[in-house]
Write a protein that holds these residues in place. Sequence first.
Motif, short mmCIF file in Angstrom:
data_model
loop_
_atom_site.label_atom_id
_atom_site.label_comp_id
_atom_site.label_asym_id
_atom_site.label_seq_id
_atom_site.Cartn_x
_atom_site.Cartn_y
_atom_site.Cartn_z
N LEU A 253 0.83 -1.21 0.00
CA LEU A 253 0.00 0.00 0.00
C LEU A 253 0.86 1.25 0.00
CD1 LEU A 253 -3.08 -0.32 2.41
CD2 LEU A 253 -3.07 -0.11 -0.07
N MET A 254 1.94 1.23 0.77
CA MET A 254 2.84 2.38 0.81
C MET A 254 3.47 2.61 -0.57
SD MET A 254 6.05 3.06 3.39
CE MET A 254 6.95 1.61 2.81
N LEU A 255 3.92 1.56 -1.22
CA LEU A 255 4.48 1.68 -2.56
C LEU A 255 3.41 2.19 -3.54
CD1 LEU A 255 6.49 -1.68 -2.70
CD2 LEU A 255 7.39 0.60 -2.25
N CYS A 256 2.20 1.66 -3.41
CA CYS A 256 1.11 2.04 -4.31
C CYS A 256 0.72 3.50 -4.15
CB CYS A 256 -0.09 1.13 -4.03
SG CYS A 256 -1.58 1.54 -4.94
N ALA A 257 0.50 3.93 -2.91
CA ALA A 257 0.04 5.30 -2.67
C ALA A 257 1.08 6.32 -3.09
CB ALA A 257 -0.31 5.47 -1.19
N THR A 258 2.35 6.05 -2.77
CA THR A 258 3.42 6.98 -3.13
C THR A 258 3.55 7.10 -4.64
OG1 THR A 258 4.59 6.41 -1.10
CG2 THR A 258 5.85 7.49 -2.82
N THR A 259 3.46 5.97 -5.33
CA THR A 259 3.56 5.97 -6.79
C THR A 259 2.36 6.66 -7.43
OG1 THR A 259 4.81 3.90 -6.69
CG2 THR A 259 3.88 4.50 -8.82
N ALA A 260 1.17 6.44 -6.85
CA ALA A 260 -0.03 7.09 -7.38
C ALA A 260 0.09 8.61 -7.30
CB ALA A 260 -1.27 6.62 -6.62
N ARG A 261 0.64 9.11 -6.20
CA ARG A 261 0.86 10.56 -6.09
C ARG A 261 1.82 11.04 -7.17
NH1 ARG A 261 -2.93 12.65 -2.37
NH2 ARG A 261 -2.80 11.52 -0.39
N ALA B 55 5.50 -1.63 21.25
CA ALA B 55 5.05 -0.68 20.24
C ALA B 55 3.53 -0.57 20.28
CB ALA B 55 5.50 -1.13 18.86
N VAL B 56 3.02 0.65 20.26
CA VAL B 56 1.58 0.87 20.20
C VAL B 56 1.21 0.92 18.72
CG1 VAL B 56 -0.34 2.35 20.90
CG2 VAL B 56 1.67 2.12 22.39
N SER B 57 0.91 -0.25 18.17
CA SER B 57 0.78 -0.39 16.72
C SER B 57 -0.39 0.40 16.17
CB SER B 57 0.67 -1.87 16.34
OG SER B 57 -0.40 -2.48 17.03
N GLN B 58 -1.48 0.53 16.94
CA GLN B 58 -2.62 1.30 16.44
C GLN B 58 -2.20 2.72 16.09
OE1 GLN B 58 -5.90 3.30 18.85
NE2 GLN B 58 -6.86 1.34 18.38
N ARG B 59 -1.46 3.36 16.96
CA ARG B 59 -1.02 4.74 16.73
C ARG B 59 -0.03 4.82 15.58
NH1 ARG B 59 0.55 6.05 21.77
NH2 ARG B 59 2.75 5.58 21.43
N ILE B 60 0.89 3.86 15.50
CA ILE B 60 1.94 3.89 14.47
C ILE B 60 1.36 3.63 13.08
CG2 ILE B 60 4.07 2.80 13.68
CD1 ILE B 60 4.61 2.18 16.70
N ILE B 61 0.57 2.58 12.95
CA ILE B 61 -0.03 2.26 11.66
C ILE B 61 -1.06 3.31 11.28
CG2 ILE B 61 -1.37 0.55 10.38
CD1 ILE B 61 1.56 -0.23 10.95
N GLY B 62 -1.79 3.82 12.27
CA GLY B 62 -2.75 4.89 12.00
C GLY B 62 -2.07 6.12 11.42
N ARG B 63 -0.93 6.48 11.97
CA ARG B 63 -0.17 7.63 11.46
C ARG B 63 0.34 7.36 10.04
NH1 ARG B 63 -0.35 12.72 12.10
NH2 ARG B 63 -0.48 12.53 9.82
N LEU B 64 0.78 6.13 9.79
CA LEU B 64 1.24 5.77 8.44
C LEU B 64 0.11 5.94 7.43
CD1 LEU B 64 3.24 4.38 6.42
CD2 LEU B 64 2.25 2.21 7.16
N LEU B 65 -1.07 5.43 7.75
CA LEU B 65 -2.21 5.55 6.83
C LEU B 65 -2.62 7.01 6.65
CD1 LEU B 65 -4.35 2.48 7.97
CD2 LEU B 65 -2.81 2.64 6.00
N ASP C 200 -0.67 9.57 6.71
CA ASP C 200 0.32 10.20 5.85
C ASP C 200 0.13 9.82 4.38
OD1 ASP C 200 1.48 11.41 8.03
OD2 ASP C 200 3.07 9.92 8.26
N LEU C 201 -0.45 8.64 4.14
CA LEU C 201 -0.57 8.14 2.77
C LEU C 201 -1.89 8.53 2.10
CD1 LEU C 201 0.82 4.50 3.19
CD2 LEU C 201 1.99 6.43 2.11
N PHE C 202 -2.97 8.61 2.89
CA PHE C 202 -4.30 8.72 2.30
C PHE C 202 -5.04 9.96 2.81
CE2 PHE C 202 -3.19 4.22 2.19
CZ PHE C 202 -3.43 3.93 0.86
N ASP C 203 -5.95 10.46 1.96
CA ASP C 203 -6.82 11.57 2.34
C ASP C 203 -8.06 11.07 3.07
OD1 ASP C 203 -5.43 13.87 0.84
OD2 ASP C 203 -5.68 12.34 -0.71
#
Length: 290
Positions: free
Chosen positions: A65-73, A101-111, A113-116
């Motif tokens: 998803l990270m590769l996809c979103a970055t490339t789409a931009r 690691a508090v994964s909810q916060r980390i993955i939430g922040r990643l998403l 950053d990638l998506f509107d």
Amino acid sequence: MMILAFPDYLSQAQRLAVRLDVPLIEAAVHHFPDGESLVRLPTLLPEHLIICRSLNQPNDKLIELMLCATTARELGAKRLTLVAPYLSYMRQDIANRPGEAVSQRIIGRLLADLFDDVLTVDPHLHRISSLTQAIPIKNAISLTAADEMGAFLKQQFKHAILLGPDSESKQWVGAIAGKIGFDYAIATKNRLGDRQVEMALPNKDYRNNPVVIVDDMASTGRTLAKAAGLLQAAGSRDIYAIVTHALFCGDAYIHILNAGVKTVWSTDSIDHPSSCIQLDALLADAIKAL
């Protein structure tokens, strides 16, 4: 607007595209022998791209998803909407031990950053009341499949008892029961480990009606199996289960059936033989409302 689908969620994305009357394109994914992923997108993208992929078995999918979103931009997409009916890494919302690691916060922040926009269905949230607390963007939208599941159950039974496996399910199970006129009960549960649970049923006569165990997700299947065993001990011989997200890791599905559950039903958030409740209408309405 256009929908970008991944191969593992293609049929669901196709139904969504028909609902929205928009074109669909497919991302190409190749896995190298060492486990790395190659993601290839069409070079002509619209300004608004809807990326559809449920995030079960999430580790490879999140990287892709990270590769996809970055490339789409880079290819000109201005607005990216993620439709992830199953959203992973939501259960770990605090550090239970120092250093976790508090994964909810980390993955939430990643998403974020990638998506509107991020749309999901019945996320596994505990101590937060809004998905925006996990994914800090305006349009972090949590939908519920309660209406779809209730309508399905109404087609199967004239009447049944709905059983929620723990206190967290009370509001959700009660809402389904109220809409279709079924009785419901809520068990108490204490999780001892990934595959061990303690459970107790409330006092109720379970002998004269079908009982449907209702849960948001089934992973190891031990909760559903435990509930089925207790229901059998209480005299029930007509036991079913319905879940939003059919993760069913390892022997989970067989374990549930062997425990006495006659049939398991689930939504199509994840492809599984039990998936028979389609979510495309729910998702399409939410996208139209953005």
